[in-house]
Design an enzyme around this catalytic site. Sequence first.
Site: not given
Lengths: 386, 385
Positions: A355-357
Amino acid sequence: MDLESPAQQAVRSAAKEFVANNIITRASEFDKSGEFHLYLLDAAKASRIFAMAVPKEYGGLGYDALTQALVLEEWGYGCAGMGTTLAASVLSIEAVLIAGNDEQRRRFFAPMLNGEIGAFGLTEPEAGSDVGAGTTTAVREGEGYRINGAKCWITNGGVASVYVIFAQTDVKKGTKGLSAFIVERDRPGFIIGDKEHKLGLRSSNTVYFEFKDVQVPAANRLGQEGDGMKIAMKTLDTARPAIAALAVGLAQRCLDECVGQLHRRFPDRPFPGQTLQFKLADMQIQVEAARQVVRHTMMLRDAGLPFARESAISKTLGTDVAMTVSSEAVRLMGSGGYTSELGKFMRDAKVMQIYEGTNQIQRLVISRALLAPTAGAAPLPKGVAS
Amino acid sequence: MNFELTEAQQQVGRNAQTFARSHLDAMALDLDRCGVFPKGIIDELAGHDFLGLLVPMASGGVGAGFINHIQVVEAFSRSCPAIASILNNHALAAHAVAQWGSDAQKQHYLPPLAKGRKLGTLAIYEDGPSPGIGPDPLLALRQGGGFTLTGTKAFVRNAGVADLYVTFATLEPTAKEPRLTAFLVDADTSGLTIGPGLDTMGLKGCPVAQLFFQAAALGPDALLGEENGGSAIATRLLSLGSLAEAAQTVGIGWAAVKHAAEFATRRVQFGHPIATLQAIQTLLAEAATDCHLAWLGIQRAAQLVEDGAPFEIHAAMVKAFVGRFGSRTLIDAIQVEGGLGISESKPFGVGGTMPLARLFRDMAGTTLLDAPADFPAKLIAESIV
């Protein structure tokens, strides 16, 4: 750690105490049930920790980035799932700090100051790493916009009161047609869908939602039309080291649990064999390196210096270390580790690499800064984000 | 050197693959969700002769070799690793009786083990650093021509559902170098109780628990092999076990790699299937390489087992190797699938359930180091220093 200021030390020990009393005690229970840890919002209300990123002038705690990292590390030590709720709320605050005007900030931060939380909605089913492929639209209509589309994998998506949502105001322009909006939860047509059942971070609330002719006033638009991609990228730059701070806490917890299990299992042998000793040392080396990279990134940010490259490095290093250390911990502790909370940490760490890239996207950012450096921040690959 | 399997060996491999697809694929998800030992499948396994592979034909078994055993474990692990674990622990218990049992023990235990009327398992580990020297070791006392057992065994697979526990106890704890003695312990032995099932993160359906013995009385006929001869038996069983666990690692690994590869050909980002990206290809290629090379090592060691040659160093090397890549294969396969890879249900925008989260948890339970003696480097180093 003496390099922290007395104020930072005080924040950290308060966070440690809060985590010991409210998070470590109940993390397993909520991991098992997969229910959202609603109790935590009540427990944290008095401390207003969910408003830690809200500047003092708006009535928040106004913690600088480094202080936020100290808090997040403690929360990650307790439960990365619960820490993710805090980090995702901070993420939505950062978006409004980056692009919101004074009125928008006051409006958006008010619920946070009251113990409620926010969410950040960028990802869509066909637009994960490829943010430009999103199909959610915001069509200008008179004094406002009409939003249609769907978002998925949204942290806090079912439990937030306010959202920062990204939608295309000009589909033809791809990422350049992306705009950001504040959307309140009670807008008609804003439909919260099912919760995802995840491998890890189970008590963190992850949902998809749909917009069916959701009307928002133009006053809810953050920045100008077309600013969305820029806002999203800048916001994610601030979020990535925050995730890394959670990951460092998680990894340190694994090490501490390993040492505890070894001492319980072999009370007469304070030192296991060299193989295990060296494994533990290698794990601690990685955790400490990741911790310092996170803090360095936060210090750059606090100093007003570019930190996009360091942000990507800290997210990748921190979450990769958390994955390595937690898997090694489970393997080395054998069935005892496999049946203990170490298994949860391993499951939690896996989600954090994504997550978050994803860490693959971070590596693109980092390698581009190496191969095609430009003045200032590293250039982002076109259309690449979370 | 010939890596070709005989036609008979290939047939067992094909049967296992067919059974995995027809019986195990469909049950894997439900078994993971409910975590209850799948009694029904035991009859199916027996009906297809998978429970008696390592039992000689004279005792009602198939009389197949260890190569067939690892083939079955690998094939089952691609579909439902928990069933592979149940089967493997059962098969090693049956092998112990077949290898070291008296004629009477073989006659009594092997036919029902081969036909699935009895389920077997091993009870080797204890809470301490090694059996016999921990806080609550399982001790055996000679009594009235037989034995009584008192103490605890830890992390016993098939606990509570097995009918036979091949149990290792210390008979002479004060000896200079205490050795283990092996016993055949029936589940209904008075004084034996099974602890509550432990909460494992994966391999759900294969129960793991402690065995508590309180002056459990055994007749002289419960002794397997010689008094104080159990350490050698345990060592050999653990070596065979590590090969089977390696086969399980490879099976889970291949299942994950194939699923991720198939996903990558369908998932379009930046205008192309992500399978066209080098970074994705590298993740898949490295995982496939690890699985392939591990399988070669496993087959080689299994051939040595069948030849009656020393194989323990090979098994240790295989164990060390799969320990390095096992979890990483799932970590990387899930990374290819991103958010969808960590889904434990039917994620939004996808028709079906995603298996990699389950396989990730199963893999974590496959490559464990339960005791310092499990660290394979020790055995390998001793062979070369």
